[in-house]
Design a protein around this motif. Structure first.
Motif, PDB file in Angstrom:
ATOM      1  N   HIS A  66       0.874  -1.174   0.000  1.00 44.59           N
ATOM      2  CA  HIS A  66       0.000   0.000   0.000  1.00 44.59           C
ATOM      3  C   HIS A  66       0.912   1.225   0.000  1.00 44.59           C
ATOM      4  N   ALA A  67       0.409   2.330  -0.504  1.00 47.53           N
ATOM      5  CA  ALA A  67       1.248   3.537  -0.511  1.00 47.53           C
ATOM      6  C   ALA A  67       0.378   4.788  -0.457  1.00 47.53           C
ATOM      7  N   VAL A  68       0.769   5.699   0.408  1.00 46.78           N
ATOM      8  CA  VAL A  68       0.109   7.016   0.446  1.00 46.78           C
ATOM      9  C   VAL A  68       1.183   8.094   0.484  1.00 46.78           C
ATOM     10  N   ARG A  69       0.827   9.266   0.000  1.00 47.06           N
ATOM     11  CA  ARG A  69       1.698  10.422   0.194  1.00 47.06           C
ATOM     12  C   ARG A  69       1.104  11.225   1.332  1.00 47.06           C
ATOM     13  N   ARG A  70       1.957  11.507   2.292  1.00 44.88           N
ATOM     14  CA  ARG A  70       1.515  12.249   3.475  1.00 44.88           C
ATOM     15  C   ARG A  70       1.767  13.737   3.237  1.00 44.88           C
ATOM     16  N   HIS A  71       0.856  14.573   3.695  1.00 42.20           N
ATOM     17  CA  HIS A  71       0.976  16.027   3.496  1.00 42.20           C
ATOM     18  C   HIS A  71       0.795  16.751   4.825  1.00 42.20           C
ATOM     19  N   GLY A  72       1.497  17.870   4.976  1.00 40.50           N
ATOM     20  CA  GLY A  72       1.323  18.708   6.153  1.00 40.50           C
ATOM     21  C   GLY A  72       0.053  19.555   6.044  1.00 40.50           C
ATOM     22  N   ALA A  73      -0.178  20.342   7.082  1.00 40.49           N
ATOM     23  CA  ALA A  73      -1.406  21.149   7.146  1.00 40.49           C
ATOM     24  C   ALA A  73      -1.471  22.156   5.989  1.00 40.49           C
ATOM     25  N   ASP A  74      -0.306  22.606   5.496  1.00 45.53           N
ATOM     26  CA  ASP A  74      -0.300  23.573   4.386  1.00 45.53           C
ATOM     27  C   ASP A  74      -0.354  22.901   3.013  1.00 45.53           C
ATOM     28  N   GLY A  75      -0.527  21.588   3.015  1.00 48.27           N
ATOM     29  CA  GLY A  75      -0.636  20.891   1.734  1.00 48.27           C
ATOM     30  C   GLY A  75       0.679  20.432   1.150  1.00 48.27           C
ATOM     31  N   THR A  76       1.786  20.739   1.819  1.00 55.09           N
ATOM     32  CA  THR A  76       3.089  20.303   1.315  1.00 55.09           C
ATOM     33  C   THR A  76       3.332  18.834   1.654  1.00 55.09           C
ATOM     34  N   ALA A  77       3.826  18.098   0.677  1.00 55.39           N
ATOM     35  CA  ALA A  77       4.117  16.679   0.905  1.00 55.39           C
ATOM     36  C   ALA A  77       5.228  16.539   1.936  1.00 55.39           C
ATOM     37  N   THR A  78       5.078  15.564   2.840  1.00 56.05           N
ATOM     38  CA  THR A  78       6.078  15.380   3.898  1.00 56.05           C
ATOM     39  C   THR A  78       6.709  13.993   3.881  1.00 56.05           C
ATOM     40  N   ALA A  79       6.019  13.003   3.325  1.00 60.57           N
ATOM     41  CA  ALA A  79       6.601  11.655   3.305  1.00 60.57           C
ATOM     42  C   ALA A  79       5.850  10.764   2.333  1.00 60.57           C
ATOM     43  N   GLU A  80       6.557   9.729   1.877  1.00 58.12           N
ATOM     44  CA  GLU A  80       5.967   8.653   1.091  1.00 58.12           C
ATOM     45  C   GLU A  80       5.850   7.466   2.054  1.00 58.12           C
ATOM     46  N   VAL A  81       4.631   7.004   2.295  1.00 62.23           N
ATOM     47  CA  VAL A  81       4.448   5.900   3.238  1.00 62.23           C
ATOM     48  C   VAL A  81       4.118   4.645   2.445  1.00 62.23           C
ATOM     49  N   VAL A  82       4.949   3.623   2.613  1.00 64.28           N
ATOM     50  CA  VAL A  82       4.809   2.381   1.852  1.00 64.28           C
ATOM     51  C   VAL A  82       4.788   1.224   2.837  1.00 64.28           C
ATOM     52  N   SER A  83       3.801   0.356   2.717  1.00 63.30           N
ATOM     53  CA  SER A  83       3.710  -0.730   3.685  1.00 63.30           C
ATOM     54  C   SER A  83       3.004  -1.927   3.080  1.00 63.30           C
ATOM     55  N   SER A  84       3.410  -3.119   3.527  1.00 62.51           N
ATOM     56  CA  SER A  84       2.694  -4.305   3.075  1.00 62.51           C
ATOM     57  C   SER A  84       1.442  -4.533   3.921  1.00 62.51           C
ATOM     58  N   ALA A  85       1.285  -3.781   4.992  1.00 65.16           N
ATOM     59  CA  ALA A  85       0.034  -3.808   5.765  1.00 65.16           C
ATOM     60  C   ALA A  85      -0.766  -2.556   5.406  1.00 65.16           C
ATOM     61  N   PRO A  86      -2.096  -2.592   5.588  1.00 66.75           N
ATOM     62  CA  PRO A  86      -2.880  -1.381   5.309  1.00 66.75           C
ATOM     63  C   PRO A  86      -2.360  -0.207   6.135  1.00 66.75           C
ATOM     64  N   ILE A  87      -2.393   0.985   5.568  1.00 64.60           N
ATOM     65  CA  ILE A  87      -1.845   2.168   6.233  1.00 64.60           C
ATOM     66  C   ILE A  87      -2.980   2.931   6.893  1.00 64.60           C
ATOM     67  N   GLU A  88      -2.844   3.154   8.188  1.00 72.39           N
ATOM     68  CA  GLU A  88      -3.893   3.887   8.906  1.00 72.39           C
ATOM     69  C   GLU A  88      -3.954   5.319   8.361  1.00 72.39           C
ATOM     70  N   PRO A  89      -5.089   5.718   7.834  1.00 69.93           N
ATOM     71  CA  PRO A  89      -5.123   7.026   7.160  1.00 69.93           C
ATOM     72  C   PRO A  89      -5.024   8.196   8.137  1.00 69.93           C
ATOM     73  N   ARG A  90      -4.297   9.205   7.712  1.00 71.20           N
ATOM     74  CA  ARG A  90      -4.224  10.460   8.472  1.00 71.20           C
ATOM     75  C   ARG A  90      -4.743  11.583   7.587  1.00 71.20           C
ATOM     76  N   THR A  91      -5.109  12.676   8.199  1.00 74.17           N
ATOM     77  CA  THR A  91      -5.535  13.846   7.432  1.00 74.17           C
ATOM     78  C   THR A  91      -4.410  14.252   6.480  1.00 74.17           C
ATOM     79  N   GLY A  92      -4.755  14.516   5.250  1.00 77.65           N
ATOM     80  CA  GLY A  92      -3.748  14.939   4.279  1.00 77.65           C
ATOM     81  C   GLY A  92      -3.115  13.791   3.525  1.00 77.65           C
ATOM     82  N   ASP A  93      -3.452  12.560   3.867  1.00 78.89           N
ATOM     83  CA  ASP A  93      -2.902  11.428   3.098  1.00 78.89           C
ATOM     84  C   ASP A  93      -3.608  11.329   1.748  1.00 78.89           C
ATOM     85  N   ARG A  94      -2.843  10.996   0.742  1.00 74.76           N
ATOM     86  CA  ARG A  94      -3.438  10.739  -0.578  1.00 74.76           C
ATOM     87  C   ARG A  94      -3.029   9.348  -1.035  1.00 74.76           C
ATOM     88  N   ASP A  95      -4.025   8.514  -1.346  1.00 72.20           N
ATOM     89  CA  ASP A  95      -3.741   7.175  -1.848  1.00 72.20           C
ATOM     90  C   ASP A  95      -3.052   7.289  -3.198  1.00 72.20           C
TER      91      ASP A  95
END
Lengths: 427, 427
Positions: free
Chosen positions: A344-373
């Motif tokens: 699974h993979a999401v791009r994580r974003h900060g409150a201002d909309g700037t990307a902060t991390a690429e999250v990659v996992s073989s388990a489902p990723i717990e969604p956070r505000t600002g995550d984009r699948d």
């Protein structure tokens, strides 16, 4: 016989298939993943390109009588293999990052789920297309960034394989190049094409004036006159005399471009040609483009460095078996460790909309505000999820790329060598 | 519609043609020359490749109804242009260095003599093919030299455009690579193809033993087993247990290859598999190949660095108008001076048969003992001088290359950066 995509394949895909058919493992449910272990040296982001071309080819990836005869001619005579191939059509699922998406080390840009035999056959073609197109797109994206809002034109066909040239024009347009010199890229993908003349046209004529006159008469005063065949200043004067101050543009293709462009601008203004644009070419790359930012330049033509990936001619993606019958698998010997399991993979974003991390996992990723699948379905049971024409697929990829690059942190745009601008977190 | 070669063309060739048709200069007798101003940084010689592919394409370089419709769609609607193109077939002469020949800065590797309109149209396709294929051939030639007599196998299809991969396999075979992984290169050009298995095949199985057994049962004991998926030493032991000491080869694809290859050789000998070859792969280039010369290695598989030209992904050749109506012409502005006029070229050799200079002149060259004429006729009045099938053309080019490289001075084979090993004299 035109090339069938099925033959654009490494022989070992077929010998593996033959052996797997013989021992009954060809039907095992497998997941193959395309990813890059790292970005090219010093690059801060990757651009995923080529999906549209891969999906165009997929329905034609079949083994007809001629392809089977070719295999037999090359000694691939295993009866079970040939019978299986005669019936083959890809029936699996493909998921992936949208074309034009950014990627980082370990991003699972494409995932193929299929019986082993079907999945293994796609490896060569998928990697050829994705590695080439992503390499060009990444180089082109840096040039577009360096040019700020000034238009870039792709004109590298003469410096790369004649078919790679078409794909390069497509990849460049995908990330924001305005146009290409390549006519086939126009036909196949709707890339706007441009072009006016080369030095040969001036040399063909008795003098520069005759050449300019011929060009303006046929192509109109909106054309671009190449003014550096003999003497640039005289060339500009002649150009404006012939075309008038409404001339579309002049092109400079040699010399010290920042100086020449400034002089050309001054002279054009002096001659009343204040609207005539200054286009520069001549072995430009992203650094040369950046070096011209202070010069009065209205557009860049880029050739060699674009179509050769500006120092990184391939994207280094691999196609690895990561899951078999639901069990994660990975090579374990030294040097090239991989992580098993479907990702699974999401791009994580900060409150201002700037990307902060690429999250990659073989388990489902717990969604956070600002995550984009990042992973979307592309093929289900062998059928394209969204069967759009090639120009429309490119248009969408171009729009997607423009959107997602907005969210990158500012340091992404530095041309200097650096680290990946996003860290890849394994959640 | 499959790609017509005529559309693999930069738009400016057609706009120049349109303007030249309008003012009556399109029929002027012209000579265009293909040459490289310099070799890629540090390279000591170039290898001229691609002629066979260009001559294959030439008879198909026509504008049929579909191509003309494409031009109209892109705004090239000039009636005179379209009518001329509908009747176009190349009717000029082409001369050039034999495919596989070496070249140096300024060598006139290809010369096209034709009315301007016919000659200008070929520029893009000729340069695309020659620049790509010559870049790959030059890199491959360095690898073949570094490998001394050990066989090199081309396996880079996954790292370059899917059609460029076919041309790369051809170019590599031309300069001495033994085989390629690419099936289409086998079909189109008769390049021998090889391939056995990847890590995915081992991971597909419950254990390495099962994978090896399946492969040996289908491909025979002469096959190559990939032994580094888990533990190399155990992999080798299992390989010989399964296949017996008559196993064809093992392949190592990761780790410190000189050390691993030595250990593998010792272990194979210990196990009685004294005839089992050790094949190494894993991001090899000419330097890594040279670094393995003292190791007990029996063959090299080369991928990425080959298909990307090992740091020089394009050959930098240009296509310049050098003569018009019998008068030499050349661009005169700063930076890129060229020599006008149609060229003669010979390679000069010393008494011992070693090449000593490349002599290039627009005047006839007074022959000396040991001179070899380099320019041969390829096309006369639009017809191929020697219309051989693509595999035969490749076979001849391969033989020619092997012959002419023998005459190079020994310093040509140094891998370190240096100057062109022959000076180009303008007699």
């Amino acid at each position: 016989m035109p090339t069938a995509p099925a033959l654009l394949t490494d022989r070992y895909e077929l010998t593996m298939l033959a052996a797997a058919l013989a021992d009954g493992t060809a039907g095992r449910d497998c997941v193959f993943e395309v990813f890059a272990r790292r970005l090219p040296h010093g690059r801060r982001y990757g651009v995923f390109a080529g999906t549209g071309r891969l999906l165009e080819a997929l329905p034609h990836f079949r083994f007809g009588d001629e392809e089977l005869a070719t295999l037999r001619d090359q000694g691939l005579t295993d009866r079970r293999l040939l019978d299986w191939l005669a019936d083959f059509r890809f029936g699996g699922d493909v998921d992936g990052y949208a074309e034009g998406e950014l990627f980082f080390p370990g991003s699972p840009v494409l995932t193929v789920r299929a019986p082993f035999g079907e999945g293994v056959l796609l490896e060569t073609l998928a990697l050829s297309i994705l590695n080439h197109d992503s390499a060009i797109a990444a180089a082109a994206a840096r040039m577009v960034a360096a040019a700020c809002e000034r238009p870039c034109i792709e004109m590298g066909s003469r410096r790369t394989h004649e078919q790679a040239a078409v794909a390069a024009a497509r990849a460049a347009h995908l990330v924001g190049f305005a146009a290409s010199s390549n006519l086939e890229a126009g036909r196949r993908y709707g890339v706007p094409t441009t072009g006016t003349s080369a030095h040969a046209f001036t040399l063909l004529h008795d003098d520069e004036r005759a050449a300019f006159r011929a060009q303006v008469e046929t192509l109109g005063t909106g054309t671009t006159l190449l003014v550096d065949t003999y003497d640039v200043e005289q060339g500009i004067r002649t150009a404006i005399e012939v075309a008038g101050p409404g001339l579309g543009a002049i092109r400079l293709d040699s010399g010290d471009l920042p100086t020449l462009a400034s002089r050309a601008r001054e002279l054009l203004d002096e001659l009343g040609a204040t609207g005539t644009r200054v286009i520069v070419t001549s072995d430009l790359d992203e650094y040369a483009i950046a070096g011209l930012l202070a010069a009065p330049v209205d557009g860049y033509g880029v050739g060699t460095s674009l179509v050769t990936g500006s120092g990184a001619p391939t994207a280094g993606m691999v196609y690895k078996l990561v899951e078999r019958d639901g069990v994660p698998v990975a090579k374990r010997s030294e040097g090239k460790n991989s992580v098993g399991g479907r990702k699974h993979a999401v791009r994580r974003h900060g409150a201002d909309g700037t990307a902060t991390a690429e999250v990659v996992s073989s388990a489902p990723i717990e969604p956070r505000t600002g995550d984009r699948d990042l992973v979307i379905p592309l093929v289900r049971d062998g059928a394209l999820c969204d069967d759009v024409a090639p120009p429309e697929a490119l248009r969408r990829a171009r729009a997607h790329h423009a959107r997602v690059r907005e969210a990158l942190p500012a340091e992404a745009w530095a041309l200097s060598r650096g680290e990946s601008v996003l860290e890849t977190l394994t959640a």
